[in-house]
Every structure is written in structure tokens, then in C-alpha cells.
Motif scaffolding. Structure first.
Motif, PDB file in Angstrom:
ATOM      1  N   HIS A 121       0.827  -1.207   0.000  1.00 48.03           N
ATOM      2  CA  HIS A 121       0.000   0.000   0.000  1.00 48.03           C
ATOM      3  C   HIS A 121       0.864   1.261   0.000  1.00 48.03           C
ATOM      4  N   GLU A 164      -8.302   3.611  -0.332  1.00 48.51           N
ATOM      5  CA  GLU A 164      -7.200   2.655  -0.410  1.00 48.51           C
ATOM      6  C   GLU A 164      -6.448   2.876  -1.719  1.00 48.51           C
ATOM      7  N   ASN A 166      -3.056   1.308  -3.603  1.00 45.17           N
ATOM      8  CA  ASN A 166      -2.029   0.281  -3.557  1.00 45.17           C
ATOM      9  C   ASN A 166      -1.305   0.202  -4.893  1.00 45.17           C
TER      10      ASN A 166
END
Length: 206
Positions: A121, A164, A166
């Protein structure tokens, strides 16, 4: 004893995000079970800073509430070389003065600046939180190392959203910017292609 640091923006004698800086100092003392005697507003007032222009107020302190200050002229600079660096054990939950680990990572990467990848990440750069642009919306990773004051202010004002980010979805973003107490929203924006070792998979990071 560990020392901590706050870098606070002063522009034309006005101090920025002082409440968020004070909150971070308070939380640092609370976490380590110590009493906080540092009043950042009083420290700034006692400086009697009367110069216009952009300055960084640097406060280094320890958990005994001993501190030293410096007021330094500040100028924005842009980067030409940025690399992804993997570190799955790095913990920078508190703003320690000792930043040798970041210097070591930059030296190992032989890069002007780094973006730290932890457990696949995106987190932060060595000195700033990150924002990434998708369409017309700016996003910040929810896997930050340090929840910086500028990041908190932008989330509160709803100028950015948390998500998120990544190695797999990084290619969905077109641009990014680095933000911290001194560098504000949309001050300096980079195309995503400036990242030298942009990977297709996590295994491609050296």
C-alpha cells in the motif's frame, strides 16, 4: 530521551493550523503518559515574529516539556526524481526529530525523493502526506504513516477524500501532490509518470 518536532507555517506573521499542531503535541504527551506543559500559541507569541513572508517555525521538544525553537525562511522547491521504496516494518506514528531511517531509504534508492510502500500500500513520502488525482477528485491514502495536519485539514474541509491506494490501482491516478504543514493544497502537482520505478506488480520494487 526521544525528541519530537513540529514544523509550523508562518506567512505574513500569521500562524497556520495551530490547533491541529497543538492537538498532535497533546496526543504525543498523552500516549507516553507524560504531562504536557507546551503551549504553542504562547511559544509563538513570545517569539515576537514581525517579518512578512513565508517562514517555518521549528519546535523541537522532549517529554519533559523542554524545547527549542527556530524560525527559518521557507521557499517551495520542486522535485525531478521520485522513486517507490518498499518498507513493511516502518512505524512513524509520532513526529520524531530523528529521521535517519528516511535518509537511509533515500540513499539506498539513490533518489531525490521517495514514496514509501508498506505491505503493498502507498503511504507517505519521506517528508509529506500524498494526494492522488482521479478525474477531478483528489484522494489521500488511508494507509498513511503520519496523519499530518494539512491532511487532516483537507479531509475536514472535504477538499480531498480518503481511499485505499495500492500498487495495483496506482495506475488509475493521473497526478499526485505532496502536502505537509508548509506545502498546501495544489501548491505543487506532479504527473504520475514522474515516479521512476512505476511498477506493474509489487515484486518489481527493488
Amino acid at each position: 530521551m526521544s525528541q519530537f518536532i513540529e514544523s509550523i507555517k508562518i506567512e505574513d506573521q500569521e500562524i497556520y493550523n495551530l490547533d491541529l499542531h497543538q492537538k498532535r503535541v497533546n496526543e504525543t504527551f498523552k500516549h507516553f503518559g507524560k504531562e504536557n506543559l507546551l503551549d504553542l500559541a504562547k511559544i509563538f507569541k513570545d517569539l515576537e515574529h514581525d517579518e512578512d513572508g513565508l517562514y517555518k517555525l521549528r519546535i523541537v521538544y522532549d517529554l519533559n516539556s523542554k524545547f527549542k525553537t527556530g524560525v527559518i525562511p521557507y521557499a517551495y522547491s520542486t522535485l525531478n526524481q521520485i522513486s517507490l521504496v518498499e518498507n513493511n516494518t516502518l512505524d512513524y506514528s509520532f513526529k520524531f526529530e530523528d529521521r535517519k531511517i528516511f535518509d537511509m531509504m533515500k540513499n539506498k534508492a539513490k533518489s531525490e525523493e521517495i514514496i514509501i510502500v508498506k505491505n503493498n500500500h502507498i503511504t507517505d513520502s519521506s517528508y509529506a502526506n500524498l494526494l492522488f488525482l482521479k478525474g477531478k477528485q483528489w484522494f489521500t491514502p488511508n494507509t498513511f504513516l503520519l496523519n499530518g495536519v494539512q491532511r487532516q485539514a483537507l479531509l475536514k474541509s472535504k477538499k480531498v477524500k480518503e481511499t485505499e491506494i495500492n500498487l495495483q490501482n496506482l495506475k488509475e491516478f493521473s497526478h499526485f501532490q505532496m502536502i505537509n504543514a508548509m506545502i498546501g493544497f495544489e501548491e505543487i502537482i506532479y504527473p504520475i509518470e514522474i515516479i521512476e520505478n512505476f511498477p506493474e506488480t509489487s515484486q518489481e520494487i527493488g
